[in-house]
Scaffold this motif. Structure first.
Motif, PDB file in Angstrom:
ATOM      1  N   GLY A   1      40.062 -15.382  19.073  1.00  0.00           N
ATOM      2  CA  GLY A   1      41.367 -16.032  19.113  1.00  0.00           C
ATOM      3  C   GLY A   1      41.131 -17.501  20.133  1.00  0.00           C
ATOM      4  N   HIS A   2      42.399 -17.710  20.563  1.00  0.00           N
ATOM      5  CA  HIS A   2      42.273 -19.001  21.500  1.00  0.00           C
ATOM      6  C   HIS A   2      41.461 -19.058  22.616  1.00  0.00           C
ATOM      7  N   GLY A   3      40.442 -19.881  22.927  1.00  0.00           N
ATOM      8  CA  GLY A   3      39.725 -19.544  23.815  1.00  0.00           C
ATOM      9  C   GLY A   3      40.138 -20.279  25.454  1.00  0.00           C
ATOM     10  N   ASP A   4      41.342 -21.036  25.367  1.00  0.00           N
ATOM     11  CA  ASP A   4      41.872 -21.576  26.172  1.00  0.00           C
ATOM     12  C   ASP A   4      43.256 -21.432  26.428  1.00  0.00           C
TER      13      ASP A   4
ATOM     14  N   ASN B   1      44.608 -25.470  24.655  1.00  0.00           N
ATOM     15  CA  ASN B   1      43.719 -26.132  25.450  1.00  0.00           C
ATOM     16  C   ASN B   1      42.365 -26.272  24.900  1.00  0.00           C
ATOM     17  N   ASP B   2      42.050 -25.326  24.073  1.00  0.00           N
ATOM     18  CA  ASP B   2      40.860 -25.502  23.291  1.00  0.00           C
ATOM     19  C   ASP B   2      40.439 -26.220  22.016  1.00  0.00           C
ATOM     20  N   SER B   3      41.720 -27.169  21.811  1.00  0.00           N
ATOM     21  CA  SER B   3      41.739 -28.191  20.713  1.00  0.00           C
ATOM     22  C   SER B   3      41.842 -27.718  19.432  1.00  0.00           C
ATOM     23  N   THR B   4      42.311 -26.514  19.471  1.00  0.00           N
ATOM     24  CA  THR B   4      42.574 -25.887  18.006  1.00  0.00           C
ATOM     25  C   THR B   4      43.861 -25.679  17.511  1.00  0.00           C
TER      26      THR B   4
ATOM     27  N   VAL C   1      45.186 -29.598  22.570  1.00  0.00           N
ATOM     28  CA  VAL C   1      46.514 -29.805  21.710  1.00  0.00           C
ATOM     29  C   VAL C   1      47.642 -29.569  22.637  1.00  0.00           C
ATOM     30  N   LYS C   2      48.532 -30.518  22.825  1.00  0.00           N
ATOM     31  CA  LYS C   2      49.471 -30.458  24.039  1.00  0.00           C
ATOM     32  C   LYS C   2      50.803 -29.514  23.338  1.00  0.00           C
ATOM     33  N   CYS C   3      51.132 -30.085  22.183  1.00  0.00           N
ATOM     34  CA  CYS C   3      52.136 -29.578  21.334  1.00  0.00           C
ATOM     35  C   CYS C   3      52.296 -29.514  20.020  1.00  0.00           C
TER      36      CYS C   3
END
Length: 721
Positions: A178-181, A200-203, A225-227
């Motif tokens: 899954g997401h790492g951040d 926050n993991d850029s994905t 990726v903020k939004c």
């Protein structure tokens, strides 16, 4: 086991208790049965117990194969009958139409032309060739649906953990990690089938709501990726990032506009990259008519972009601090922005100018939402309040207070009845707009709730949080009905049951997750270890899960939740290997401490300890009768242990480290992954190498039979490992 003696009196044994692992004569069998402990008694025959198990297992397997063959025939026949029925109806329909026409003629007066045509023309059966089974159909039913062949040794190839994970993901159309951040944004498609999340993991990750499984990862952004927002036609996802760009992704293949295609790299999904701001893009929105994109940034700017041309239309430099929230009203008339400068600013799209300022928050504005009629604005702020604004009157109407910490997200149902807010206090609150009061609390996240969206039918809220999970909430029932998450770091261990029905994955983040491979869905998620998972075992029915970790412990989970989970402690080093008996009574564990330990699940204690290895124990397997353990080690040996006598029975010596092994059901052969990419087959009695495959550049933990089929288990001899 022919020749074994009674546990109590050393006479010739006639019975074995598989729960206690004891051989018994007739006299001591009677005494054993009357004890209060549970029993699993089996009579020994002239054949070895192992051969008897192999024989019974083979018969059961053959019965299952015969049933599958019958099912295939019936399924094909049913399909054919349906097709024949359709063809029959198509042939009959024109005849019925003509018949109806003639019946109609009988009941009414006809003109001369019709009478002349009927009386002057002949009408008869055409010469129609009788139908018969074609060669293709008859050939299917003439096939031999089962066949018996001599077992043959197959070739093998190595799969690393990463390769095996990738194979499973491609085959099952699901992502295991899954997401790492931190999760910073979520969005849901209009048909409520897919959730998109950014992190926050850029994905960006795509999740199937029905399967509760992640099905795709989109990569392209080089920083968090903020939004994220989806277009109203479900064709595009638009994301903003700390890398200062806005990216547009073609997501139509997963949302109905196009069929799902074969595996492709992320850049092919990426439609466009807009170099948007001088600093991080913090927020984004897209107009309902797909004409505009609006973005807010850490550079204090609000920018309006033409969606079709991807060019800048105008910008608003009115805030004095970073812009944390932006939206375009549903009527596509206004751009509204909220900033850490505590103000909300309303901009007119047509005039490209700021219309007015809304003031009321005493600290930064973090989130915005607007009603469907574009008349009412909802804002949340760092002052822990939610404020309701009348856009026509340009004034604040009332305030909701209830959260204990700053508000991170707000959304409103399409009927404007309810507001759902998320906060750093880890909760979501439900507010009644008509009665102006809080009516519910949604609890379940273990860290800041950062983002919320709603399904189009207003039944479900979807939230993303800093605990790296996404919750789907039933708004009416006030409860979480699903959690979307995967491993937060790389997968370190994989186990698949014999029937290839269940998969277990363990991660360096100390979590364990079980999956159903038949319907491709996650089943359960556990995080009870404190260090990375190194070994796993799961019963074939999926009811009992065992994990070993760098924290030196073994955790046993009852997947049905009926019994308490068990923790075994005793190893002096990380637990690197596990095996489970077929009756789920005993666990064997191997460790960096060079020992093998046998644990009794009924009595919840250590039963036996073996310590002949001179290196880390890397792999374990039970014989089919559960009376012997085979172990492999980095010391280059494979050892066979008798559980009954608690002794080592056999040793096979090799110069290369042993990474994994499998044994045949008849206990005659061992297949092992050794050294740098080799698979070796040994005759267990003679200890001779029968065959050796491969010489690859890297060692691996998994063997996979070729040709590759739709299964991922370790096959040793034609499916009999």
């Amino acid at each position: 086991m022919k020749g074994q003696t009674c546990w109590e009196c050393q006479k010739k044994s006639e019975w074995v208790c598989r729960l206690c692992i004891k051989y018994l004569c007739k006299t001591h069998l009677d005494l054993h049965i009357i004890t209060p402990e549970p029993h699993d008694i089996e009579k020994l025959n002239t054949k070895s117990s192992s051969q008897n198990h192999v024989y019974k297992k083979e018969l059961q397997l053959r019965i299952q194969i015969l049933e599958k063959a019958k099912s295939k025939i019936l399924r094909q026949s049913k399909t054919l009958l349906k097709e024949i029925h359709v063809l029959t109806q198509k042939a009959i329909k024109p005849l019925d139409d003509i018949k109806g026409f003639y019946i109609g003629l009988l009941t009414k007066d006809c003109d001369a032309k019709v009478i002349e045509k009927i009386t002057n023309n002949t009408f008869s059966l055409e010469d129609v060739q009788d139908v018969s089974l074609g060669s293709q159909i008859s050939g299917f039913y003439k096939q031999a649906f089962v066949v018996e062949r001599k077992k043959q040794v197959k070739n093998y190839e190595f799969l690393s953990i990463d390769q095996l994970q990738r194979s499973i993901e491609i085959e099952c159309d699901m992502i295991l990690d899954g997401h790492g951040d931190l999760i910073l944004g979520v969005a849901v498609t209009n048909d409520s089938k897919f959730v998109f999340s950014c992190s926050n993991d850029s994905t960006i990750r795509i999740w199937s709501i029905e399967r509760k499984t992640q099905i795709m990862v989109l990569k392209g952004h080089t920083q968090p990726v903020k939004c994220i927002v989806l277009t109203s036609d479900n064709k595009y996802a638009i994301t903003g990032s700390s890398d200062k760009t806005i990216r547009i992704w073609d997501i139509s293949r997963y949302t109905g506009a196009r069929s799902i295609e074969s595996e492709e790299t992320s850049y092919k999904w990426q439609e466009c990259v807009i170099q948007a701001h001088n600093f991080s893009v913090l927020c984004i929105d897209v107009s309902e008519d797909l004409h505009y994109i609006v973005s807010g940034s850490h550079d204090n700017m609000v920018k309006l972009w033409n969606f079709r041309s991807k060019k800048l239309e105008t910008f608003f430099a009115t805030h004095s601090k970073p812009v944390k929230a932006v939206l375009i009203t549903k009527d596509n008339d206004l751009v509204i922005s909220g900033s850490f400068d505590t103000t909300i600013r309303v901009h007119c799209i047509a005039e490209r100018s700021q219309g007015y300022v809304l003031k009321g928050h005493t600290s930064g504005v973090t989130c915005l939402a607007v009603t469907k009629d574009s008349k009412t604005l909802i804002s949340g702020g760092l002052d822990n309040t939610i404020r309701i604004w009348n856009l026509k009157k340009k004034a604040q109407e009332f305030i909701f207070e209830g959260h204990k910490l700053p508000i991170s997200a707000v959304t409103i149902t399409s009927d404007s009845r309810y507001i759902i807010s998320g906060s750093r206090d880890k909760t979501l609150l439900i507010w009644d707009m008509n009665n102006r009061k809080q009516i519910g609390t949604l609890s379940g996240h273990t860290d800041f709730v950062w983002t919320i969206c709603l399904t189009s039918d207003n039944k479900y809220a979807i939230s993303g949080a800093f605990d790296l999970s996404i919750h789907i909430w039933d708004i009416e029932e006030r409860k979480s009905i699903a959690v979307l998450q995967g491993h937060k770091t790389s997968i370190s261990s994989i186990f698949i049951t014999n029937g290839q029905k269940y998969l277990v994955t363990g991660s360096k983040d100390a979590s364990v997750q079980t999956w159903n491979l038949l319907n491709k869905t996650p089943i359960s998620y556990y995080k009870t270890h404190t260090d990375p998972i190194l070994s796993l075992a799961l019963s074939d029915n999926g009811n009992l899960l065992v994990s070993g970790s760098e924290d030196k412990t073994i955790h046993v989970y009852d997947c049905d939740g009926v019994n308490e989970n068990i923790i075994f402690k005793g190893h002096k080093g990380p637990v690197t290997a596990l095996a489970l008996t077929s009756n789920t009574t005993f666990i064997a564990s191997g460790s960096v401490d060079k020992t093998i330990r046998l644990w009794n699940l009924t009595r919840k204690n250590q039963a036996i300890k073996f310590k002949e290895h001179n290196g880390t124990v890397t792999c374990l397997a039970f014989s089919i009768d559960d009376l012997k353990i085979v172990s492999g080690s980095l010391d280059g040996t494979i050892r066979v242990w008798s559980i009954i006598n608690a002794i080592q029975e056999n040793v096979i010596q090799d110069t290369r480290p042993i990474f994994n092994l499998a044994i045949t059901m008849d206990f005659e052969y061992i297949v092992a992954a050794v050294g740098r990419g080799c698979v070796v087959v040994w005759d267990l009695k003679t200890k001779n190498i029968l065959k050796s495959f491969g010489d690859r550049s890297s060692a691996s933990l998994w063997i996979k039979a070729k040709p590759i089929t739709k299964s991922f288990f370790v096959y040793a001899f034609d499916g009999n490992s």
